[in-house]
Enzyme design. Structure first.
Site, PDB file in Angstrom:
ATOM      1  CG  ASP A 197       5.649   5.204  -0.851  1.00  7.46           C
ATOM      2  OD1 ASP A 197       5.955   4.330  -1.959  1.00  7.46           O
ATOM      3  OD2 ASP A 197       4.493   5.644  -1.108  1.00  7.46           O
ATOM      4  CG  HIS A 264       3.739   2.309  -2.899  1.00 10.82           C
ATOM      5  ND1 HIS A 264       4.413   2.922  -3.699  1.00 10.82           N
ATOM      6  CD2 HIS A 264       2.367   2.222  -3.652  1.00 10.82           C
ATOM      7  CE1 HIS A 264       3.732   3.472  -4.883  1.00 10.82           C
ATOM      8  NE2 HIS A 264       2.700   2.969  -4.519  1.00 10.82           N
ATOM      9  CG  ASP A 326      -1.615   3.460  -3.375  1.00  9.09           C
ATOM     10  OD1 ASP A 326      -1.015   3.125  -2.471  1.00  9.09           O
ATOM     11  OD2 ASP A 326      -0.606   4.341  -4.037  1.00  9.09           O
ATOM     12  CD  GLU A 327       0.423   4.072  -7.782  1.00 11.20           C
ATOM     13  OE1 GLU A 327       0.575   4.645  -8.887  1.00 11.20           O
ATOM     14  OE2 GLU A 327       1.449   4.101  -7.102  1.00 11.20           O
ATOM     15  CD  GLU A 470       6.236  11.084  -6.415  1.00 11.10           C
ATOM     16  OE1 GLU A 470       5.578  12.191  -5.948  1.00 11.10           O
ATOM     17  OE2 GLU A 470       5.456  10.130  -6.773  1.00 11.10           O
TER      18      GLU A 470
END
Length: 781
Positions: A197, A264, A326-327, A470
């Site tokens: 990530d 990421h 993703d994202e 996180e």
């Protein structure tokens, strides 16, 4: 197997006695997940005691592994020692008539227990069921009666998974192995490892050593004071991961590695800037959320990913390789002439089509190696190669669309299967996302959405719970978030759909929690812990000098018992039946006890003193008008303590005390806490509310009546404002301590209970401020 048998739904425990007085137990309530069919049989059943032998077919390594794990688990969970014995009463046999690698048949009679299966996983799962039958109670070390019965069992879904995010916060291999052990005992079979990530690259790639040398380490975020200089992180060698793969495989678990791309990718680009877009060299990110860095989809980038996939496939032999997707905000691609030229040459209409093209390249490459690509549901955007599978996290919509289009899917919606989200509203929950995914919501989720066409239902591979890290730093926090909700996940993914019954599930879950704890695992008791509320509010209690209390728990299980003399409640303490009132100064302690007289959680205490009632800590505060508290960070990003924690609205540095008794309190002391402002908000950055600061570093504004003023403004009164009760310049974050206090008085003439909001106007380039604690000063009488 359309539903559970009546016998499988029964939860009974019958105490019995052996000659000589040794206690044993016969149970039909100790199993989790619930098997497909349980058929009781005539006869007294088999008494399992230390020294019982286990027999496996000669040369059968799978059966031998299941027997070894059975022996280990029974020793820990029951305190009994089993032995390898060619004439043993516990027999593993191969039976080709039992269809499915994970199916098994367990038969218990007076003479012993037979576990039959055609596959290795069936052998293992039969062993895990026997281990549960052997530990129906807490009578460690004592013989146990295995009731005469036949269990025919097989899973509803083939994918029963947990995801561990070891990229945001690295976890040693030993911690991961503990998770593997505890997944296996409830028949979860897929461990998804999120290995890369923005904040770290955790897997050794020999062709690209800087991925871990550089990309595996980051600086902690700044909270003020001196800038951090000691990096945190880590990575796994290929040898360590191969050992983990073998360890997991012996326990029926396949590991699915994830390399997240094209987004990421900050750690990747930090290690190899030439694989990025703009040629700059960022540092490995210490921001949570969405960062702008993408990998380069040109020939060099495509070859890089193929090289990485080659090394991953040599480590992880399973079918699926997860490639994220993703994202990935596409701003860097949009601003790159090189990428735009590539899109034009390929005849692609937009950046989503480019991501789809890229996914197709890797999907075909994996397919050529006998593997399959799986990714988050964003990979549906722009089209998807038919061989790719989808993991649906943004609700069920992506999974439904993918299954109906003929793609295999794993259901993993954020609500309720993101297990890093807190389980309750309690103040003693550890850090996490402050969106509640309760134990009951996990249990009641059905991984087969009704909107999937019946002829496409076979595309639903199963369900997965995710543990994004996180705010998961320590093994304690990881396990607290995972357990006991992993038990609910195991049942919805294994057991037939049937008529699920949460109340009937709870006794079985509590027994499994005992087993997890016997293995040294932290199991959250917060869903069962007693909560204390004051009917009418603390203001009324302070005025009357009497404190009414209501006791409850998120999960209503057992009988709540309490004391008012400060002692620890027992199963004989007074049972709670209705709200009661005590005089200020008493310490009320409470805990629920189950039908067997065992506490369902640790006791919780409530201090009714006036000083306590005049104090609020951050988790007891509320969101300011038009805001919401969505995160629950610790004091420092890398803190290993579970407290303190702070509920915050990352879009606005404002928090509210909803009911300050103005006729009781003349003033206040506010503990101010400065936290890291380390959130990659991407296109949501515009939503951050910036306040005009009128002093160098901003101010803390204390205001009364914020909710009423907001409602008036909403109704059209643009002049409505809360009442000013204090304005304090904030110190320079470079030199001030991380926590400090301000004191002030409320304006005279205020009456009743009113809300007070605490608004910080610090520049958004500075760290984040919030309130740690509010202590009210009582007016003199």
């Amino acid at each position: 197997m359309a539903g559970w048998s009546k016998q499988a739904m029964v939860a009974t425990t019958v105490a019995m006695a052996l000659p000589g007085g040794a206690a044993i137990a016969q149970t039909g309530a100790a199993l989790l997940p619930m098997p497909a069919r349980i058929a009781p049989a005539a006869g007294p059943g088999f008494t399992l005691a230390s020294g019982a032998g286990i027999t496996v077919p000669a040369g059968d390594s799978g059966a031998a592994a299941a027997a070894r794990i059975l022996s280990d688990v029974v020793r820990v969970q029951r305190g009994l020692t089993l032995a390898r014995d060619t004439g043993g009463a516990i027999r593993f046999v191969r039976d080709a008539s039992i269809a499915g690698d994970e199916a098994y048949r367990l038969t218990a009679t007076l003479s012993g227990v037979t576990i039959a299966a055609s596959g290795d996983r069936g052998m293992l799962y039969g062993a895990m069921t026997l281990a549960q039958l052997a530990s129906p109670d807490r009578n460690i070390g004592k013989p146990v009666l295995i009731a005469a019965q036949t269990i025919d069992d097989a899973p509803r879904f083939k994918w029963r998974g947990l995801m561990l995010d070891v990229a945001r916060h690295f976890q040693p291999i030993a911690v991961v192995k503990t998770m593997v052990d505890q997944m296996a005992v409830v028949k979860l079979n897929t461990l998804h490892l999120h290995l890369t990530d923005d904040q770290g690259w955790r897997v050794e790639i020999r062709k690209y050593p800087k991925l871990t040398q550089v990309g595996g380490w980051r600086l902690p975020p700044w909270t003020g004071g001196p800038r951090p200089i000691d990096k945190v992180g880590g990575s796994y060698t290929q040898a360590e991961l191969k050992d983990l793969v073998a360890y997991a495989a012996e326990r029926g678990i396949t590991i699915v590695p994830e390399i997240d791309l094209p987004g990421h990718a900050t750690a990747l680009v930090a290690a190899y800037p030439e694989l990025g877009i703009l040629g700059d060299a960022p540092v490995v990110s210490n921001n949570w959320g969405i960062e702008p860095y993408l990998f380069n989809p040109g020939p060099k980038g495509i070859q890089f990913v193929k090289d990485v996939l080659d090394e991953l496939m040599a480590i992880f032999p399973g079918t699926y390789i997860h490639l994220g997707g993703d994202e990935a905000i596409k701003d860097q691609w949009q601003r790159s002439p090189e990428v735009q030229a590539q899109m034009k040459a390929l005849g692609l209409k937009d950046e989503e089509a480019l991501q789809s093209w890229m996914i197709d390249q890797f999907g075909l490459y994996l397919q050529s190696k006998g593997r399959r690509l799986i990714g988050w549901d964003e990979i549906l955007e722009g089209g998807l190669p038919q061989s790719a599978a989808v993991m649906s996290w943004r609700g069920e919509k992506g999974g439904i669309e993918a299954a109906n289009a003929g793609h295999d899917v794993v259901m993993s919606p954020g609500g309720p299967l993101y297990l890093n989200q807190t389980q309750t509203l309690r103040s003693d929950e550890p850090p996490g996302r402050y969106d509640i995914n309760s134990l009951e919501s996990v249990y009641k989720y059905d991984p087969m959405p009704a909107a999937i066409a019946p002829d496409r239902a076979h595309h639903v591979l199963g369900a997965q719970g995710n543990l994004w890290s996180e705010y998961i730093v320590t093994p304690y926090q990881l396990q607290h978030h995972a357990f006991p909700r992993a038990g609910a996940l195991a049942e919805i993914a294994w057991s037939p759909r049937g008529d699920k019954n949460f109340a009937a599930f709870l006794p079985r879950l509590m027994r499994q929690a005992d087993r997890w704890r016997a293995n040294g695992v932290q199991v959250a008791d917060t869903p069962f812990a007693v909560d204390f509320t004051i009917p009418g509010g603390r203001g009324a209690a302070l005025r009357k000098n009497a404190v009414p209390l209501t006791l409850s728990a998120q999960v209503a299980y057992g009988t709540i018992r309490y004391t008012t003399d400060g002692s620890t409640p027992t199963a004989r303490s007074k049972a709670y039946g209705a709200p009661f009132t005590v005089k200020p100064g008493m310490i009320v302690r409470a805990v629920a006890f189950d039908a067997s007289g065992f506490a369902t959680s640790a006791p919780r205490a409530f201090d009714t003193s006036r000083v306590s009632l005049l104090t609020r800590i951050n988790p007891e505060l509320k969101a300011c008008p038009a805001g919401s508290l969505g995160l629950r960070p610790p004091l420092r990003s890398e803190a290993t303590e579970n407290a303190p924690v702070y509920n915050i609205n990352l879009f606005d540095t404002c928090i509210l005390d909803p009911d300050v008794p103005m006729d009781v309190a003349k003033g206040y002391t506010v503990e101010v806490v400065r936290l890291a402002r380390h959130y990659g908000l991407a296109h949501e950055a515009r939503m951050v509310r910036e306040h005009y600061n009128v002093s160098a570093h901003g101010e803390l504004l204390v205001q009364v009546g914020c909710i009423a003023a907001a409602e008036k403004r909403k109704a059209g009164d643009k002049t409505a404002r809360p009442i000013a009760a204090g304005a304090f310049p904030l110190p320079d974050p470079k030199t001030a301590p991380q926590t400090f206090s301000f004191s002030g008085t409320f304006p005279k003439g205020l009456k009743g209970d009113q809300d007070v909001c605490f608004q910080f106007t610090s520049p958004i380039a500075d760290p984040y401020y919030t309130v740690g604690k509010i202590t009210l000063t009582e007016a003199a009488k």
